[in-house]
Design a protein around this motif. Sequence first.
Motif, mmCIF file in Angstrom:
data_model
loop_
_atom_site.group_PDB
_atom_site.id
_atom_site.type_symbol
_atom_site.label_atom_id
_atom_site.label_comp_id
_atom_site.label_asym_id
_atom_site.label_seq_id
_atom_site.Cartn_x
_atom_site.Cartn_y
_atom_site.Cartn_z
ATOM 1 N N GLN A 261 -19.452 16.827 -1.106
ATOM 2 C CA GLN A 261 -18.092 16.022 -0.520
ATOM 3 C C GLN A 261 -17.742 15.346 -1.740
ATOM 4 N N GLN A 262 -16.284 15.649 -2.203
ATOM 5 C CA GLN A 262 -15.552 14.808 -3.045
ATOM 6 C C GLN A 262 -14.846 13.725 -2.117
ATOM 7 N N GLN A 263 -14.581 12.498 -2.790
ATOM 8 C CA GLN A 263 -14.258 11.330 -1.960
ATOM 9 C C GLN A 263 -12.555 11.662 -2.282
ATOM 10 N N ARG A 264 -11.731 11.474 -1.019
ATOM 11 C CA ARG A 264 -10.297 11.631 -1.019
ATOM 12 C C ARG A 264 -9.933 10.217 -0.744
ATOM 13 N N LEU A 265 -8.687 9.869 -1.401
ATOM 14 C CA LEU A 265 -7.872 8.660 -1.208
ATOM 15 C C LEU A 265 -6.483 8.758 -1.050
ATOM 16 N N PRO A 266 -6.108 8.217 0.315
ATOM 17 C CA PRO A 266 -4.504 8.595 0.771
ATOM 18 C C PRO A 266 -3.525 7.791 -0.268
ATOM 19 N N LEU A 267 -3.555 8.171 -1.508
ATOM 20 C CA LEU A 267 -2.461 7.151 -2.307
ATOM 21 C C LEU A 267 -1.374 8.177 -3.069
ATOM 22 N N ALA A 268 -1.376 9.426 -2.666
ATOM 23 C CA ALA A 268 -0.468 10.156 -3.205
ATOM 24 C C ALA A 268 0.815 10.336 -2.064
ATOM 25 N N ALA A 269 1.377 9.025 -1.902
ATOM 26 C CA ALA A 269 2.592 9.120 -1.032
ATOM 27 C C ALA A 269 3.794 9.441 -1.505
ATOM 28 N N ARG A 270 4.218 10.831 -1.138
ATOM 29 C CA ARG A 270 5.520 11.477 -1.543
ATOM 30 C C ARG A 270 6.736 10.775 -0.760
ATOM 31 N N ARG A 271 6.394 10.159 0.383
ATOM 32 C CA ARG A 271 7.782 9.909 1.264
ATOM 33 C C ARG A 271 7.150 8.514 1.662
ATOM 34 N N PRO A 272 8.244 7.319 1.764
ATOM 35 C CA PRO A 272 7.905 6.038 2.313
ATOM 36 C C PRO A 272 7.866 6.266 3.840
ATOM 37 N N PHE A 273 7.043 5.234 4.022
ATOM 38 C CA PHE A 273 6.811 5.030 5.696
ATOM 39 C C PHE A 273 8.264 4.669 6.430
ATOM 40 N N PRO A 274 8.421 5.340 7.402
ATOM 41 C CA PRO A 274 9.773 4.836 8.301
ATOM 42 C C PRO A 274 9.806 3.483 8.648
ATOM 43 N N PRO A 275 10.808 2.868 9.089
ATOM 44 C CA PRO A 275 11.132 1.556 9.410
ATOM 45 C C PRO A 275 10.095 1.085 10.543
ATOM 46 N N ALA A 276 9.854 -0.270 10.610
ATOM 47 C CA ALA A 276 9.021 -0.556 11.663
ATOM 48 C C ALA A 276 9.734 -0.534 13.014
ATOM 49 N N PRO A 277 9.005 -0.672 14.166
ATOM 50 C CA PRO A 277 7.544 -0.581 14.355
ATOM 51 C C PRO A 277 6.789 0.691 13.905
ATOM 52 N N THR A 278 7.436 1.842 14.029
ATOM 53 C CA THR A 278 6.609 3.057 13.437
ATOM 54 C C THR A 278 5.851 3.011 12.294
ATOM 55 N N GLY A 279 6.767 2.601 11.389
ATOM 56 C CA GLY A 279 6.145 2.232 9.877
ATOM 57 C C GLY A 279 5.162 1.290 9.912
ATOM 58 N N LEU A 280 4.762 0.309 10.744
ATOM 59 C CA LEU A 280 3.636 -0.770 10.677
ATOM 60 C C LEU A 280 2.639 0.201 11.398
ATOM 61 N N LEU A 281 2.748 1.060 12.285
ATOM 62 C CA LEU A 281 1.519 1.929 12.959
ATOM 63 C C LEU A 281 1.178 2.712 12.029
ATOM 64 N N LEU A 282 1.798 3.542 11.106
ATOM 65 C CA LEU A 282 1.457 4.418 10.027
ATOM 66 C C LEU A 282 0.943 3.663 8.793
ATOM 67 N N ALA A 283 1.591 2.500 8.522
ATOM 68 C CA ALA A 283 0.816 1.944 7.412
ATOM 69 C C ALA A 283 -0.506 1.306 7.862
ATOM 70 N N GLY A 284 -0.694 1.005 9.111
ATOM 71 C CA GLY A 284 -2.064 0.363 9.632
ATOM 72 C C GLY A 284 -3.132 1.397 9.431
ATOM 73 N N GLU A 285 -2.298 2.585 10.050
ATOM 74 C CA GLU A 285 -3.283 3.873 9.895
ATOM 75 C C GLU A 285 -3.754 4.200 8.335
ATOM 76 N N TRP A 286 -2.774 3.956 7.419
ATOM 77 C CA TRP A 286 -3.089 4.222 6.090
ATOM 78 C C TRP A 286 -4.163 3.415 5.555
ATOM 79 N N ILE A 287 -4.352 2.175 5.951
ATOM 80 C CA ILE A 287 -5.069 0.906 5.494
ATOM 81 C C ILE A 287 -6.430 1.498 6.439
ATOM 82 N N TYR A 288 -6.381 1.758 7.513
ATOM 83 C CA TYR A 288 -7.635 2.231 7.903
ATOM 84 C C TYR A 288 -8.406 3.619 7.519
ATOM 85 N N GLN A 289 -7.349 4.477 7.069
ATOM 86 C CA GLN A 289 -7.895 5.608 6.235
ATOM 87 C C GLN A 289 -8.698 5.519 5.010
#
Length: 558
Positions: A261-289
Amino acid sequence: MSPADLWLHGAVPVLVTALLARALWAWAATETSAAWLLTHRRAAESDPAPASAQADAESPWLVVLLPMLREQTIAPAAIEAFTALDYPRDRAAVAVITTEREEDARRSARAGLPALAQRPLLPGDLRGLFPAARCPDVADAVNNAAPDQREQVLYDLYDAEPTTRHVVAEAAADLPTGRLRLAHLHQGDVPGRKAGQLNTALDQLDRILGPLGWTETDHAEHTYLVVYDADALPDTATLHSFARTARAHRARTGRRPALIQQQRLPLAARRPFPPAPTGLLLAGEWIYQLRRSLGIELARLRLHHWLTRTRLAGPLRTLLRPMIYAVGCGMAVHLPALRALDGFPEPMEDLGTGHRLSLLGADIAPTGALVLDEPYTDPAGLTNLHALAFTASARPDRHAAAIARLPSRLPRTGKAALIAREWADEAAWLLGAPLAAAAVVSSWWSGPWWAALAATAVLLHGPVLARRRAAPAAGDPSEDGVAAVVMAPPAVLDRRETGSGRDLAGRLRDHGPLFRRSGRLSGEDLDDGGHEVLGRLFDLIYDGLDRRGGLAAAAGHE
């Protein structure tokens, strides 16, 4: 004792203590896993891989599998990146698998275009019909057309949009010389998901590797199938890392690992997160991942690998052995093991493969190479991911039944312990958050001491550790602080803002070191105190990708 007293003075202290312990464990597991990656990356840098032009007897055969569905936007960049991987050209190939399901979906969706053309269009109305980056332009073109021409304009734009199958065929025809062999396979109109596309390639290995002199009779024991997502950005030395790991494991144990297993890191963000509160949820998911990738997935792989190579007593080994969460972005599976499993399982090929090999007691090894993939910027995709993951993980007994006919190195008690542990994980996943939230809210009535511990645990889980995992994509965080830091995604791969690939890599170096203080980092900051290891690790990631051209390729095709 009343139920209220039992909750406040019994359950709340236990839950608050568990919440604090979990935060400390997440910090320790993440730090040690990052240090392990840094050590292995340095070892690889000091031990150059053999020349790519010619294979030696120990070089395994490697097949990179890229299943694609509605990936026409990034398919050319993916093909360029993966066919440029450094490995003997006569021992590896890349297979892109497109599917007729995409063509069928396009034909069905075309029938709904007239209804769309009757009203003003928003970009969101076109999601799934056009690539996300094209939706605003298409909406503008249709909205600006004369009312009696809107439907025809929409039809023309829709019909002119190439499918993934056509984009891949064009890229294959224009492939430069000196690259890894590329095979384009197209799956017929059959039910299934990603696993079905992968199994299409599994059934056609002779077509993929046969022109290189490969036969399954002679070479199956030396063959690995390496699964990636189309949006992945691999280090060019990735395949050498897989080969190095396979050789080292065999030299130590006398067996080839069934899964690397190779280790993957979710750092290849091609699109910005949408505005809050949806963006806050997705950014939290990014940190969790990020935390999950290092602190759970890699930590379990390292523990499993250590148990494989040590001589512990059976009961202790059974108690410690983890269930492996394989990830289908950098997952190399030994061909004989895959044949024994009857191919990649549905609905999630990676979790199912990892669970089944874990229950068989198979050898599983981590590799120090890294791959960047894209974080979720769409709530629908994130919801689908978690629903599938829960479905694949919730019934480990079904995975056990699927491999019951196969010989296992685990005793029955070992299998039962893995199944019970997985059920406990699922229960914690479902009930942990609401119970912890209730305990934090109730902690004040349990006493000031427990309220203080609850506040500490919440801060460690949220703002404090988030500040060490997130770095702003550009500019400085707002002065109101924590929410802006958590909201900040990894550096966005947007050519309009970043310019050349080298400029992009420079931005990543400036803003990319994670698990550290938020905000801009100067050169002196990189040697500042307790997070030096993680800062150096991510500097190496970005420096390596820049040096090998991976980021330039990604930026150039956006």
